[in-house]
Design an enzyme around this catalytic site. Structure first.
Site, PDB file in Angstrom:
ATOM      1  N   LEU A 146      43.919  73.112 -40.216  1.00  0.00           N
ATOM      2  CA  LEU A 146      44.702  72.078 -40.886  1.00  0.00           C
ATOM      3  C   LEU A 146      44.715  70.872 -39.953  1.00  0.00           C
ATOM      4  O   LEU A 146      44.805  71.030 -38.740  1.00  0.00           O
ATOM      5  CB  LEU A 146      46.142  72.542 -41.143  1.00  0.00           C
ATOM      6  CG  LEU A 146      46.365  73.606 -42.219  1.00  0.00           C
ATOM      7  CD1 LEU A 146      47.845  73.977 -42.288  1.00  0.00           C
ATOM      8  CD2 LEU A 146      45.895  73.131 -43.586  1.00  0.00           C
ATOM      9  N   ASP A 147      44.617  69.683 -40.522  1.00  0.00           N
ATOM     10  CA  ASP A 147      44.619  68.468 -39.702  1.00  0.00           C
ATOM     11  C   ASP A 147      45.870  68.378 -38.831  1.00  0.00           C
ATOM     12  O   ASP A 147      46.909  68.958 -39.151  1.00  0.00           O
ATOM     13  CB  ASP A 147      44.542  67.223 -40.595  1.00  0.00           C
ATOM     14  CG  ASP A 147      43.249  67.155 -41.382  1.00  0.00           C
ATOM     15  OD1 ASP A 147      42.258  67.727 -40.920  1.00  0.00           O
ATOM     16  OD2 ASP A 147      43.249  66.534 -42.456  1.00  0.00           O
ATOM     17  N   TYR A 148      45.767  67.596 -37.783  1.00  0.00           N
ATOM     18  CA  TYR A 148      46.868  67.362 -36.840  1.00  0.00           C
ATOM     19  C   TYR A 148      48.159  66.976 -37.577  1.00  0.00           C
ATOM     20  O   TYR A 148      49.243  67.471 -37.269  1.00  0.00           O
ATOM     21  CB  TYR A 148      46.449  66.251 -35.876  1.00  0.00           C
ATOM     22  CG  TYR A 148      47.452  65.923 -34.799  1.00  0.00           C
ATOM     23  CD1 TYR A 148      47.625  66.761 -33.699  1.00  0.00           C
ATOM     24  CD2 TYR A 148      48.197  64.746 -34.858  1.00  0.00           C
ATOM     25  CE1 TYR A 148      48.537  66.452 -32.695  1.00  0.00           C
ATOM     26  CE2 TYR A 148      49.105  64.422 -33.868  1.00  0.00           C
ATOM     27  CZ  TYR A 148      49.273  65.282 -32.790  1.00  0.00           C
ATOM     28  OH  TYR A 148      50.170  64.968 -31.800  1.00  0.00           O
ATOM     29  N   ASP A 149      48.040  66.100 -38.579  1.00  0.00           N
ATOM     30  CA  ASP A 149      49.221  65.605 -39.294  1.00  0.00           C
ATOM     31  C   ASP A 149      49.524  66.378 -40.573  1.00  0.00           C
ATOM     32  O   ASP A 149      50.362  65.950 -41.370  1.00  0.00           O
ATOM     33  CB  ASP A 149      49.040  64.115 -39.636  1.00  0.00           C
ATOM     34  CG  ASP A 149      49.166  63.244 -38.391  1.00  0.00           C
ATOM     35  OD1 ASP A 149      50.014  63.562 -37.538  1.00  0.00           O
ATOM     36  OD2 ASP A 149      48.417  62.264 -38.279  1.00  0.00           O
ATOM     37  N   THR A 150      48.844  67.502 -40.791  1.00  0.00           N
ATOM     38  CA  THR A 150      49.089  68.323 -41.980  1.00  0.00           C
ATOM     39  C   THR A 150      49.859  69.575 -41.590  1.00  0.00           C
ATOM     40  O   THR A 150      49.562  70.210 -40.578  1.00  0.00           O
ATOM     41  CB  THR A 150      47.758  68.713 -42.648  1.00  0.00           C
ATOM     42  OG1 THR A 150      47.059  67.530 -43.025  1.00  0.00           O
ATOM     43  CG2 THR A 150      48.002  69.560 -43.888  1.00  0.00           C
TER      44      THR A 150
END
Length: 243
Positions: free
Chosen positions: A105-109
């Site tokens: 999952l992305d850093y901001d997700t």
């Protein structure tokens, strides 16, 4: 390992060292030894009594473990980070096994992220052809029309990828703040899939969370919580990916 012969790459993957695909590459690259001899043949089979070394480290069979993390925002989906940022394995200080995230999952997700030491299980879930459903909730900037939203089903081109969803649902619209909250269901998970898709439509994602992965949900969990998967859940995920 069982008492029968198994393919070398499968044994390496089951040990938790890496995925089967990466294990195959390590074998081809001459980085695997069986009984002190370099093996480069992918069809090689081994027994439980064989000594296996991967990049100079002898293989030790770990019992497979399976965990779910409610990943918070601002955390890297990796086992280490050269910039010293928090990584997902930091949430498992008391787990002795060498676990790794299944996908990312992305850093901001935020949201559901599975971790395991079972490379076969990870490869099964990550393979594009298996298409286990993943449900995301996205807050986007702007309010797209019905016609624009239908493009999500047909597919949106971004570079060499066609990014699409199999279902979408409008959860809420805020005209004052000029934003919309969407529920998006995917069967594939290309890099930054949702964010790239929405950016191409002109509606950047402000906030993103993965709320369901197959039959698994975040019920009863808050950001940063972890829990082991039950044997039933592991079997259910295997069955979903094998269909």
């Amino acid at each position: 390992m069982t008492n029968s012969l198994e393919r070398l790459q499968k044994v390496i993957a089951q040990s938790g060292v890496t995925s089967r695909r990466k294990a195959e590459q390590l074998i081809v690259d001459g980085k695997v030894k069986v009984n002190d001899k370099v093996v480069t043949e992918l069809g090689t089979k081994v027994s439980p009594n064989d000594k296996i070394e991967v990049e100079g480290v002898q293989l030790e069979k770990e019992l497979p473990v399976y965990y779910m993390l409610y990943k918070p925002r601002g955390v890297i989906s990796s086992v280490s980070d050269d910039k010293g940022r928090k990584v997902v394995t930091d949430f498992f200080p008391e787990v002795p096994e060498r676990i790794f995230p299944i996908g990312r999952l992305d850093y901001d997700t935020s949201g559901i992220l599975l971790l395991t030491n079972d490379g076969e299980f990870a490869n099964l879930l990550m393979h594009p052809k298996h298409g286990v459903e993943k449900v995301y909730v996205a807050k986007i900037k702007g309010i797209p029309s019905k016609e624009e939203l239908k493009k999500l089903l047909k597919g949106v081109k971004d570079k060499n990828d066609v990014l699409k969803v199999i279902r979408y649902k409008v959860l809420s619209t805020d005209k004052k703040k000029n934003s919309m909250i969407l529920e998006l269901t995917l069967r594939e998970g290309k890099n930054r899939h949702v964010r790239r898709m929405m950016e191409q439509l002109g509606y950047p994602v402000l906030k993103l969370k993965r709320e369901r992965y197959g039959l698994l949900t975040l019920d009863g969990m808050t950001a940063g919580d972890i829990r082991p998967l039950s044997p039933k859940e592991v079997n259910q995920m295997r069955n979903l990916a094998s269909k």
